[in-house]
Design an enzyme around this catalytic site. Structure first.
Site, PDB file in Angstrom:
ATOM      1  N   GLU A  73      70.522  28.311 -30.476  1.00  0.00           N
ATOM      2  CA  GLU A  73      69.727  28.273 -29.185  1.00  0.00           C
ATOM      3  C   GLU A  73      70.668  28.027 -27.825  1.00  0.00           C
ATOM      4  O   GLU A  73      70.777  28.558 -27.056  1.00  0.00           O
ATOM      5  CB  GLU A  73      68.631  27.211 -28.858  1.00  0.00           C
ATOM      6  CG  GLU A  73      67.318  27.707 -29.717  1.00  0.00           C
ATOM      7  CD  GLU A  73      67.622  27.860 -31.354  1.00  0.00           C
ATOM      8  OE1 GLU A  73      66.543  28.539 -32.077  1.00  0.00           O
ATOM      9  OE2 GLU A  73      68.612  27.017 -31.847  1.00  0.00           O
ATOM     10  N   HIS A 142      57.539  20.367 -34.933  1.00  0.00           N
ATOM     11  CA  HIS A 142      57.532  21.721 -34.421  1.00  0.00           C
ATOM     12  C   HIS A 142      56.190  21.457 -33.696  1.00  0.00           C
ATOM     13  O   HIS A 142      55.486  22.356 -33.411  1.00  0.00           O
ATOM     14  CB  HIS A 142      57.194  22.526 -35.504  1.00  0.00           C
ATOM     15  CG  HIS A 142      58.450  22.633 -36.283  1.00  0.00           C
ATOM     16  ND1 HIS A 142      59.082  21.826 -37.152  1.00  0.00           N
ATOM     17  CD2 HIS A 142      59.477  23.944 -36.315  1.00  0.00           C
ATOM     18  CE1 HIS A 142      59.990  22.211 -37.833  1.00  0.00           C
ATOM     19  NE2 HIS A 142      60.569  23.492 -37.273  1.00  0.00           N
TER      20      HIS A 142
END
Length: 346
Positions: A73, A142
């Site tokens: 990322e 998450h």
């Protein structure tokens, strides 16, 4: 389903469109409209996207417009920010915004601050998008909602769509904006169909960033929410109406944009209803609801409140994995009903 969610049909000749398809339409239309727009992220190209948001776009636009990246990322967010500084308009997908923490330096220090630090000479027209908040059974690492995190930072615009029209219109507006925009979607909404008006099916349709939407009119209490909990608020309002109590006239505001926040619409509603309940999936401390309550207290609408504002939020714990614990860690319709009755003292 739409009747259950309380969605008002905004125009005739509407069709049912899922949030997933609305986002796909927005990306397709903007890639076609502006050759500077391109997509990048993990599995967005040949696999059609982890959630199939980019389905068919790689085959249509090719490797230079829809780009698969390594699982890094920080790396591909940095590439995207640099491309934006050079004049392109990248759409950077995070497979989940929990993974955006790997790229937080690029989002905040590189994207959000550059226009200010360059005295306006360098624009960074970039979109960071992907699912945000809790899904189902994906546990603590998450399930975080980043609305308050990114909404805290000057230099960013932050949007949080609920319906298909929100998703399409806000994403198109974000891609066309000259500032970095964070688009916080919700995985559990991707497959949900909403009525989409004839106007929203147009390639020129956008939803203005910074403008909330009143989803249900009312006179006794204002419910303010964003993303998936908007549907919960509409369901709670419908249940309360069936009970025949005075809170049947719940006014539901879909915030749509976290930053800049449309506090004027909230204030006007509170002046009308004299009661405020905020609903969000994120944690309570320093949350979106806390910001709304503070703005109301500091502004002219405070004198119209007949009771303290009430916040309905996620539990102040890391998200449990077990379903029953997960359900009890997120705002439910019953929690909203309880909060409304509490603020109305009934």
């Amino acid at each position: 389903l739409q009747q259950r969610r309380g969605l008002r049909l905004s125009a005739p000749a509407g069709i049912q469109v899922t949030v997933r398809d609305a986002l796909n339409q927005a990306l397709d239309e903007e890639l076609e409209r502006d050759e500077r727009v391109f997509m990048l992220g993990e599995e967005v190209a040949q696999y059609d996207g982890a959630y199939k948001i980019s389905r068919g776009l790689w085959k249509k636009y090719g490797d230079k417009r829809v780009i698969d990246t390594p699982i890094s990322e920080m790396g591909f967010a940095g590439i995207a920010v640099g491309a934006a500084m050079a004049g392109l308009r990248p759409v950077c997908e995070f497979m989940t915004f929990n993974f955006s923490m790997q790229a937080i330096d690029q989002v905040i220090n590189s994207a959000a601050k550059t226009c200010y630090m360059s005295a306006g000479s360098i624009a960074v027209p970039i979109v960071f998008r992907g699912p945000n908040g809790a899904s189902a059974g994906v546990a603590a690492q998450h399930s975080q909602c980043f609305a308050a995190w990114y909404g805290h930072c000057p230099g960013l615009k932050v949007v949080s769509p609920w319906s298909s029209e929100d998703a399409k219109g806000l994403l198109k507006a974000s891609i066309r904006d000259d500032n970095p925009v964070v688009v916080l979607e919700n995985e559990l909404l991707y497959g949900v169909p909403f009525e989409m008006s004839e106007q929203a099916q147009s390639k020129d349709f956008i939803v203005p960033i910074g403008k909330a939407k009143i989803e249900r009119e009312g006179t006794h209490v204002t419910l303010v929410s964003h993303s998936r909990p908007v549907g919960h608020c509409l369901e709670a309002a419908a249940v309360l109406a069936k009970e025949g109590v005075e809170c049947e006239a719940s006014l539901v505001i879909n915030l749509r944009t976290i930053r800049p926040m449309d506090i004027e619409t909230v204030e006007a509603s509170v002046v009308k209803t004299n009661h405020l309940v905020t609903v969000e999936g994120g944690w309570p401390q320093f949350g979106v609801g806390a910001e709304i309550c503070a703005r109301i207290m500091e502004g002219p609408a405070f004198n119209y409140l007949d009771a303290p504002a009430v916040r309905v939020t996620g539990a102040d714990v890391p998200m449990p994995y077990a379903k029953i614990l997960e359900d009890n860690s997120l705002p439910q319709v019953k929690d909203i009903i309880f909060a409304v009755k509490k603020t109305l003292n009934i």
